[in-house]
Write an enzyme that holds these catalytic residues in place. Structure first.
Site, PDB file in Angstrom:
ATOM      1  N   TYR A   1       1.723 -25.779 -35.298  1.00  0.00           N
ATOM      2  CA  TYR A   1       2.726 -24.767 -35.616  1.00  0.00           C
ATOM      3  C   TYR A   1       4.100 -25.095 -35.018  1.00  0.00           C
ATOM      4  O   TYR A   1       4.999 -24.274 -35.076  1.00  0.00           O
ATOM      5  CB  TYR A   1       2.273 -23.402 -35.128  1.00  0.00           C
TER       6      TYR A   1
ATOM      7  N   ASP B   1     -10.529 -22.766 -30.888  1.00  0.00           N
ATOM      8  CA  ASP B   1     -11.182 -24.068 -31.055  1.00  0.00           C
ATOM      9  C   ASP B   1     -10.930 -25.003 -29.887  1.00  0.00           C
ATOM     10  O   ASP B   1     -11.809 -25.774 -29.502  1.00  0.00           O
ATOM     11  CB  ASP B   1     -10.704 -24.731 -32.347  1.00  0.00           C
TER      12      ASP B   1
ATOM     13  N   HIS C   1      -0.762 -32.867 -37.812  1.00  0.00           N
ATOM     14  CA  HIS C   1      -1.265 -31.819 -38.701  1.00  0.00           C
ATOM     15  C   HIS C   1      -0.363 -30.601 -38.718  1.00  0.00           C
ATOM     16  O   HIS C   1       0.395 -30.334 -37.785  1.00  0.00           O
ATOM     17  CB  HIS C   1      -2.678 -31.396 -38.295  1.00  0.00           C
TER      18      HIS C   1
ATOM     19  N   TYR D   1      -0.033 -15.576 -41.740  1.00  0.00           N
ATOM     20  CA  TYR D   1       0.095 -14.794 -40.504  1.00  0.00           C
ATOM     21  C   TYR D   1       0.819 -15.565 -39.409  1.00  0.00           C
ATOM     22  O   TYR D   1       1.176 -14.990 -38.374  1.00  0.00           O
ATOM     23  CB  TYR D   1      -1.305 -14.372 -40.011  1.00  0.00           C
ATOM     24  N   ARG D   2       1.083 -16.844 -39.638  1.00  0.00           N
ATOM     25  CA  ARG D   2       1.634 -17.705 -38.596  1.00  0.00           C
ATOM     26  C   ARG D   2       2.025 -19.006 -39.272  1.00  0.00           C
ATOM     27  O   ARG D   2       1.415 -19.411 -40.258  1.00  0.00           O
ATOM     28  CB  ARG D   2       0.539 -17.944 -37.554  1.00  0.00           C
TER      29      ARG D   2
END
Length: 539
Positions: A90, A152, A399, A480-481
């Protein structure tokens, strides 16, 4: 406080924040998850210097945070607060506004201030990781009484993950729902405590005076989140109007028993029936993972194919056979005494047996290492790092997470999967994803893995996520993010009634932070001192 600068960006920062430890080069190494850079995103989607900090400053106390904020107001220096910066997928620790000063709260402010067994909560500072909190429970012989919920990867900040509304997998998996009470430095440098923390704890005559931030909190601060009057905590979740320096988090009382399990489904279309079965049975935050997510944990793409093209259906089936998995793999857990678990397992097994070819496993049924062994740890609140392995799917693996929300329904799951997979294939990238089933919705986490050192690979990933945002908005699905580079685009999809939500957020931002120093641009909210049309990213 300590201070680091990459020798670029805002002029005058060094003279304002005096104490300099070390100079960092503009192109700092990308590092690793546990040793990430603080000036740029290690998984950079744009050029490495596109979203770049001018400096990193590391306060040692709440008064130092307050002083940084006051100085930033005086000199109009934008700040980008982070807990520890492991916001992987993110944007990491990088700022949205190039040249901002990153405020690394977790470097020194990393204390577990309290673990209360009777109240089943902890009070933590920004630098406390899930592993730190778990280790504390183990070292103090509290694991038999209290569990934590973990995402995770166990190296992230408890506070940072909660403020970004991250999720875990036990019944306490909605981390924001489990927070209770915060201490916040406001944009003017004042200190605020939310909820019951706004009521001072009585002091005894003769008590020595203490620093404001060291005063004991109200005895109900971590027990009741709402206090009296408007509930303000939401302003500081994914927000930019305060720096959170303490936060309460509810812990899960030991349920008295536990059993992880795996159910595999052989066909792609089994997702539809599986999701419809899950909805009335949900006990924790289970996940339905695509075969390639597990395959990426277990090996590199080159272990399965010599082609660089997306793996086709025949290839996916071959991988499923090789790993003894299904095209979709459901990981869940049972909590409680053995009699309760046995009863629940009977109901679950009977329900999922309606899916032809479904297979059922406990961790002890599989001797060789597999993802179920990792989930066995995660689902009982034990931090792990195994999920990092899927970054090695391609060379120089980086990623993005694309994270739309949907109903818990087979129709919605299949439609969302078909939309996202189609675009992945068009981009020439593999679909790798998982559905995390919440209380009444699902987070569909699509893992977009690309080679960060290959401009063409980065461009594919960027095109893919921009296109998916537009596709999903057309279906009424919002994320949501998101990654820093997509915040403006996603914010503009939440545009009901002429963008009234954004206008409200901007009004609050400008009122509380008139000079716009705290995290300008975070989640698409630009203060008036940084005109949106000049600073937003269009693509």
């Amino acid at each position: 406080m300590s201070f680091h600068t990459p020798c670029c960006g805002l002029q005058g920062s060094v003279t304002v924040f005096k104490s300099i430890d070390v100079c960092m080069h503009l192109y700092a190494p990308d590092g690793s998850y546990l040793n990430q850079p603080y000036a740029h995103d290690p998984h950079y989607l744009l050029e490495k210097d596109h979203l770049l900090a001018s400096a990193v400053i590391c306060p040692r106390s709440v008064p130092e945070v307050q002083e940084i904020v006051k100085l930033s107001n005086q000199f109009q220096i934008p700040l980008w607060p982070i807990s520890i910066g492991r916001n992987s997928g993110y944007g990491g620790a990088a700022p949205r506004l190039r040249g901002s000063v990153v405020v690394d709260l977790g470097r020194h402010m990393n204390r577990i201030l309290e673990v209360n067994v009777e109240g089943a909560y902890a009070l933590v500072e920004p630098g406390v990781t899930f592993k730190n909190l778990h280790d504390y429970l183990v070292q103090h012989n509290l694991r038999d009484k209290l569990w934590i919920d973990v995402p995770d990867l166990g190296g992230g900040s408890v506070m940072g993950n909660c403020l970004e509304r991250g999720v875990g997998y036990t019944p306490y998996g909605d981390h924001w729902m489990m927070h209770c009470g915060m201490e916040v430095v406001l944009p003017n440098g004042e200190l605020l405590r939310t909820g019951m923390g706004a009521m001072p704890q009585p002091r005894n005559p003769g008590d020595k005076p203490v620093r404001l931030d060291e005063e004991p909190g109200n005895k109900c601060w971590q027990l009741f989140p709402y206090g009296f009057g408007p509930y303000n905590d939401g302003l500081f979740s994914q927000g930019s109007v305060g720096i959170v320096t303490k936060m309460g988090i509810w812990l899960m009382p030991n349920p008295g028993g536990y059993q992880a399990y795996l159910i595999t489904f052989p066909k792609e279309e089994d997702l539809h029936k599986a999701v419809d079965i899950i909805r009335p049975l949900r006990l924790n935050v289970p996940t339905i993972r695509h075969i390639l997510l597990d395959a990426a944990v277990m090996g590199k793409k080159s272990d399965y194919t010599s082609s660089n093209e997306p793996i086709d259906d025949a290839g996916l089936d071959a991988i499923a056979r090789k790993l003894n998995l299904g095209r979709w793999n459901f990981y869940g857990a049972l909590y409680g005494p053995e009699k309760t678990r046995n009863m629940l397992w009977g109901i679950i097994k009977e329900a999922f047996s309606a899916v032809e070819g479904a297979r059922f496993f406990f961790p002890e049924d599989i001797q060789e290492y597999c993802v179920l062994h990792t989930r066995h740890q995660t689902l009982q609140g034990i931090p792990t790092f195994d999920e990092l392995k899927w970054l090695n799917w391609v060379p120089n693996g980086a990623h993005l997470f694309f994270s739309p929300i949907s109903k818990i329904s087979g129709d919605d799951a299949m439609l969302q999967y078909s939309v996202t997979k189609k675009r992945c294939l068009e981009a020439g990238l593999d679909f790798i994803g998982t559905f995390c089933v919440g209380m009444r919705e699902m987070h569909h986490i699509v893992c977009i893995i690309f080679d960060r050192k290959d401009p063409a690979s980065r461009q594919k990933a960027h095109w893919l996520i921009k296109t998916l945002i537009a596709d999903c908005a057309a279906h009424g699905w919002g994320e949501y993010r998101t990654h820093l580079a997509l915040m403006d685009q996603i914010a503009e999809t939440y545009n009901w009634n002429s963008n009234v939500l954004m206008r409200f957020n901007e009004t609050v931002k400008n009122a509380l932070d008139p000079k716009g120093i705290l995290a300008p641009g975070k989640n698409g909210i630009w203060p008036s001192s940084y005109p949106r049309q000049l600073y937003k990213l269009y693509g």
